[in-house]
Structures are given as C-alpha cells and as structure tokens.
Scaffold this active site. Sequence first.
Site, PDB file in Angstrom:
ATOM      1  N   HIS A 123       0.817  -1.218   0.000  1.00 44.81           N
ATOM      2  CA  HIS A 123       0.000   0.000   0.000  1.00 44.81           C
ATOM      3  C   HIS A 123       0.845   1.259   0.000  1.00 44.81           C
ATOM      4  O   HIS A 123       0.408   2.312  -0.473  1.00 44.81           O
ATOM      5  CB  HIS A 123      -0.959   0.008   1.199  1.00 44.81           C
ATOM      6  CG  HIS A 123      -0.313   0.323   2.508  1.00 44.81           C
ATOM      7  ND1 HIS A 123       0.248  -0.629   3.330  1.00 44.81           N
ATOM      8  CD2 HIS A 123      -0.136   1.510   3.147  1.00 44.81           C
ATOM      9  CE1 HIS A 123       0.734  -0.049   4.406  1.00 44.81           C
ATOM     10  NE2 HIS A 123       0.523   1.241   4.324  1.00 44.81           N
ATOM     11  N   ASP A 229      -6.175   1.440  18.105  1.00 47.35           N
ATOM     12  CA  ASP A 229      -6.740   0.099  18.039  1.00 47.35           C
ATOM     13  C   ASP A 229      -7.105  -0.411  19.430  1.00 47.35           C
ATOM     14  O   ASP A 229      -8.173  -1.007  19.617  1.00 47.35           O
ATOM     15  CB  ASP A 229      -5.762  -0.859  17.365  1.00 47.35           C
ATOM     16  CG  ASP A 229      -5.557  -0.550  15.886  1.00 47.35           C
ATOM     17  OD1 ASP A 229      -6.275   0.327  15.358  1.00 47.35           O
ATOM     18  OD2 ASP A 229      -4.682  -1.181  15.263  1.00 47.35           O
ATOM     19  N   ARG A 263      15.638   8.569  26.189  1.00 47.56           N
ATOM     20  CA  ARG A 263      16.235   8.542  27.529  1.00 47.56           C
ATOM     21  C   ARG A 263      16.313   7.101  28.059  1.00 47.56           C
ATOM     22  O   ARG A 263      15.399   6.302  27.837  1.00 47.56           O
ATOM     23  CB  ARG A 263      15.377   9.410  28.450  1.00 47.56           C
ATOM     24  CG  ARG A 263      15.824   9.487  29.874  1.00 47.56           C
ATOM     25  CD  ARG A 263      17.108  10.286  30.075  1.00 47.56           C
ATOM     26  NE  ARG A 263      17.506  10.090  31.448  1.00 47.56           N
ATOM     27  CZ  ARG A 263      16.997  10.764  32.487  1.00 47.56           C
ATOM     28  NH1 ARG A 263      16.091  11.709  32.286  1.00 47.56           N
ATOM     29  NH2 ARG A 263      17.402  10.497  33.711  1.00 47.56           N
TER      30      ARG A 263
END
Length: 489
Positions: A123, A229, A263
């Site tokens: 895609h 989601d 970090r």
Amino acid sequence: MDESSEWKVFYDSVHGHIALDPLLVKIIDTPQFQRLRNIKQLGGDYFVFPGASHNRFEHSIGVAHLAGKLVQNLRTDKSLDITDTDELCVKIAGLCHDLGHGPFSHVFEGFMKELNPKSNWKHEEMSVRMFDYLIEENGIGEVMRNEYKFKSKDFQFIKELIYGPNPPNSKNPEDSHSAQDPQESLQFLGCITQWAYKGRTREKSYLYQIVNNQTTGIDVDKMDYFSRDCHHLGIKCNFSHERYLVFARVCIDEELGAQICIRDKEAMNMYELFHIRSHLHHNFYHHRVTKAVENMIVNALIAADKKLAISAAVKDPSAYMKLTDFILQQILDSTDPELSTAREIVERLSKRDLYKFIDGKTCKPKDVKHLDSAEKWKAKLVAWVEHAKKEAGGQQTQFTAEDFIIMPVKINYGKNEDNPIGCLRFYKKDKTDKPIRLSKDEVSYLLPEKFAEIKVMVFYKGKDKLGVDLMKTHSEKLWEELQKAPKDQ
C-alpha cells in the site's frame, strides 16, 4: 481572512483536540483523502469486535498530529536546523501515508498476493501514487509551490518519508533533481551503504525515522494505531507515546549517524511498544475468526476481479480511489451472473456462515524454516488431506485440498527473530548528546528471550460438518508433517 487559510481544530477520540495547518486541511478536504472514511482500519476485525469500527481517515489525522508533535520537540535543539518546511513535509507525510490502502486495509494486500504470489505490491507504493494524484487533481501542488515555496526536493522528501528510498512514480510537480551526491555514504548498522535518499541529506537522516522508521521500527504511525486500536478494541495500551515524544532527542551515533534516541529510563516503555504489537497481532489482528472473515473477503474479491477489474485499479489512481469497503455491498447488490460466486461468499458473510476453523498451532520459526514458500505449505496441506481421506475409509468424503486453507502468520517484535531494541540508541540524563546501547540486563531480568513465532491456522471453506469433524480428528498428523524437513536439508 480566507476561511480556507486558517488552522482548524479536530476533536479526536484518542488525542483530544488536534490543530492542523491550513495546507493539511486542504489535503483533508479532497475526495482522495475523504475516501479513507470508508476503509476500516482493522479490516475483518470489525466483523468480530463491534467496537473496531474506526477508519484510516482518523488514523491518518492522528499520525499527522503525532508527527508534528515529535518534530516540534526535536526543534528545541536549534543546532539541528529543522526548518518550517521540514516540519510541514513530515506532517504531510504522516497525513498521506495511508492514501494507498485498498478495501479493508491490509486484506487488499492479501488479495493482491493471492492473485499473484510473486507480487510485492504494497500500500505504501500506492500511497505515493495517490499523493501525486491528489495534489495534481486538486491544485494543491501549485499552492505548495507558490504559497509555501516548496521545491522539487520537498515533494520527493514527502514521498520518501512514506515509502522509503526510491519511491515509485517519482514524477514530481517540478522537474526532479538529486538533492545531493548519490555517492554519499552512510554508516548504517555498522555497514557502509549508499545514501539513497534525495529529499534530504544524511545530516537530517533522523527525519526519516518519524513516520516510517526503517531503522528501528519505532515511529508515530505505530504509536497512533496501537493507541487507537486498543481504544476501539476496549483493551489497555501500556505504551506511552506521550513520554516518547517528551524524551526523544537527536544524537550522533558513530555507526548510525544522526538518530532519534530516547532517555535510558524509558527502556521499559519501549519494550512495551513491541509487546503491545505482538499482543495485538496474536489476539486481534490474527484472531481465528478475523482470519476466516478476511479469507472470505479475499476469495470474494478474487471471484469478482475479472468482472469488476479490481486488481487493474492499482494501475490507475482515478479508478483506485473508487475502491473502498463498499465493494462487498456492490457485489451483494449485483444480479450479474458473472458475480454469482463472489455474491455467494458475501451472502455467507452476511449470515455468519463463515469458513470453519479446523485447528491452529504456534510454532518456533526454526521448526518450519524449511517451509519457505506458499507451494511447500500447500504441499503439506495436500498430503494431510489425502491422509485423512484414506483414513476415513468408507465415509463420504467429497472434499479436496482446495476446500482448505492453511495460513502461516509471522508474529514478532518487528525485527523478525531479533530484539528490535538492539537497533535503538539511548542517552543518559548527564550525557544527553552521547548515544549508548543498553543490554537487556541493564533494563530488566524479566524481558522476553524470544521475539518471533509462527501462528499456523487451518480453515475449511465448505459447509460439510462431516469434513470439519474428520479433519479435526487428524489435525495432529498435520502438525507432525509440518515439522518434517526434507532429508536433503
């Protein structure tokens, strides 16, 4: 002031209020982008989880938002010389990165692969073509050149952010030219490689790690769709993208060059990113009922392809933009006899008469390493079906191997069997400009030892209950056969 030149605020279910630049609003207000309202983010999952009704439209806006937030945080380091155009390009790439999705998102890629197993169509390739089509058809390319002073390399940069090096259909609104000497080299994962990008020089290589990160796999695309989601599936996402955006900074690594580093105290948060990825894939994206539904959608599209020219649409953006999830309704409403097979499959879907799940097993990648092609998996399936029919003796067994589907699904942390955190660099509070590696022991002794598995599922396409019961009784034979490598290997 012209209303179209103002920033606009969107309210998002995941990120709250999102303010977008006027140029991004112009892109959103096009038929090519609005098409994404009609493409389900999770494909067949909506048939299984009623809350998973969200679409590529809102996800794309969310990615643009997070991309902008990350660039704005990185821009606090003035030495990086990130320009307004750099920031705008990254946000546009985030907005347009999924323009190329077909019906039911990744299901369409499965359809293209099923039609042509040798096809590498993705895609992202279509997203680049649709981006070109969008800005040309709506006069936005002119606006970008005249009002925002975009150059050829900026258009190229956007497409590289979406696709990676050497995007297809590289025709730009202006004559393209190389942004730098193509022989420039880049230290990448300890190896000398050519700097393949033309939109920006290697000094700004970190910008390519924001939307589609091909180095570590950590990017704002994943951060949005994991959060989104989980929200719509009704589960908790323990990864905090907010903390990532705050603690990300650019450091110069001797091996990798300019990298987005995080970090050191955020290491566990990064492991959570990949853990939620595997959790979603195992329990939701590749849920057995979801895969039964998606196989039926693929089979319906294949049966309708000749009549509706579905696969041919990828060659023509004007035809492709008409392809959405509504194609199933189009098939269902048709009375054309040439669509009878496709229509029958869609009718079964609407009645929840789904392909039957026979059995499934999770394998170690090494145990099925010898099955390195679809043909080899199919051969094992054929042998298993013939064995079951022989064992059935006098029972009526009219089915063949073509009535079954075997699906090997790779589930991992994003880097096959490797630990993806090994590609990530960290920094310490007192040495913010020095990138470092963190071993697993420096993070926790409770981290995973394995990072990949193969989830194998078998489905029966027919309606014969006898066939289902018979094959279930012989499923152990299939798992034995799958792990038998040829003697010459």
